[in-house]
Design an enzyme around this catalytic site. Structure first.
Site, PDB file in Angstrom:
ATOM      1  CB  SER A 115       8.266  41.748   0.444  1.00 19.07           C
ATOM      2  OG  SER A 115       8.005  41.359   1.772  1.00 19.07           O
ATOM      3  CG  ASP A 255      13.385  35.344   1.471  1.00 24.44           C
ATOM      4  OD1 ASP A 255      12.947  36.167   2.284  1.00 24.44           O
ATOM      5  OD2 ASP A 255      13.243  35.434   0.243  1.00 24.44           O
ATOM      6  CG  HIS A 282      12.853  39.659   2.531  1.00 23.83           C
ATOM      7  ND1 HIS A 282      11.957  38.677   2.143  1.00 23.83           N
ATOM      8  CD2 HIS A 282      12.125  40.809   2.609  1.00 23.83           C
ATOM      9  CE1 HIS A 282      10.755  39.195   2.001  1.00 23.83           C
ATOM     10  NE2 HIS A 282      10.822  40.493   2.266  1.00 23.83           N
TER      11      HIS A 282
END
Length: 303
Positions: A115, A255, A282
């Protein structure tokens, strides 16, 4: 510098100095095994290492793993009174560089950035550090403007009434309201973690963010899809062609970091491959752990 001595099984934990502050770290495996250390760079900004703890299993396959908490959260120095101009990309780049130096792994290491951590490791890799052997960019947009445009797409597809609830509270700045948090959870269950109940490691990091939200609220915003912090206009697209390290991209079919947000990495980085996890959002390392391990080991062996 603290001397890291690691037995074959347990992990070593401690802190290293970073200017007048301390960065917490954990090493699993042997940093002197001859294989590059895999350094896990967590998301947020303002999260903690906890949700990435499963990466420690790579040590059983021969790759030492370093986890750390970025400044402001977890076991590292908390600075709740610092203003927004203190929390910069440059600060966290400097902290990562410092950790690599303090642990003595600068001659050979692999970065795993998840991320926000994916953007951070890409920015690090642009400088072509000599010891960087490989790069994993997981579930990371190449820019926050791209991220925000795709958030609008994902939010528009939420069940009836959810988007309206979100927009109403965002306009009123009541994002701590129970109705808003319930609507937020609908998005999270679709696009952040589809494993229900949420895994313990993810819950640990989730709670750590809200235990001290200074960094997250300042740089990101109140949640994943309402980015109003200092990063909202930042990205790493320019300069991606200068990355020399072999790179693995990881994304989930559901995602929040959609393919549109990750495409610039694939287009810009010279040595790159892209793996999509069909049953993940994610957090593929928690949602599809067996396949994730296979993909990671295959990539590490290729280096």
């Amino acid at each position: 510098m603290e001397v890291v001595t690691v037995s074959p099984d347990p992990s070593a934990k401690g802190t290293v100095p970073f200017g007048e502050y301390r960065t917490w770290y954990r090493v699993t495996g042997d940093l002197h095994s001859g294989r590059p250390a895999v350094i896990a760079v967590h998301g947020g900004p303002g999260s903690t290492h906890d949700y990435l703890l499963s990466l420690a299993s790579l040590a059983e396959k021969g790759w030492p793993v370093v986890h750390y908490d970025q400044l402001g959260n977890g076991g590292s120095t908390h600075l709740p009174d610092r203003e927004a101009d203190f929390w910069t990309v440059e600060l966290f780049l400097a902290e990562l560089d410092n950790l690599i130096t303090e642990l003595g792994v600068g001659s050979g290491y692999v970065l795993f950035g998840q991320s926000w951590g994916g953007l951070l490791v890409a920015e690090h890799a642009k400088a072509r550090p000599a010891g960087l052997r490989g790069l994993v960019i997981a579930n990371a947009p190449a820019s926050y403007p791209l991220w925000l445009s795709e958030m609008a797409v994902l939010r528009a597809a939420l069940p009836p009434g959810v988007q309206e609830t979100l927009l109403r509270h965002e306009a009123a700045r009541t994002t701590d309201d129970a109705d808003y948090l319930a609507a937020m959870r609908v998005f999270y269950n679709r696009h952040v973690c589809r494993t229900v109940p949420w895994p313990r490691d993810f819950l640990s990091s989730f709670m750590e963010i809200y235990n001290d939200p200074t960094v997250y609220y300042t740089m990101n915003g109140p949640n994943e899809f309402h980015v109003i912090g200092t990063l909202k206009d930042w990205g790493v697209i320019e300069g991606l062609p200068s990355i020399e390290a072999p790179t693995l991209l990881i994304g989930g079919r559901y995602d929040e970091a959609t393919p549109v947000t990750m495409q610039p990495y694939f287009d810009g980085i010279p040595q790159v491959r892209w793996e999509i996890f069909e049953n993940s959002s994610h957090l593929p390392h928690l949602e599809e752990p067996e396949r994730f391990d296979e993909v990671m080991v295959e990539f590490l062996k290729s280096l």
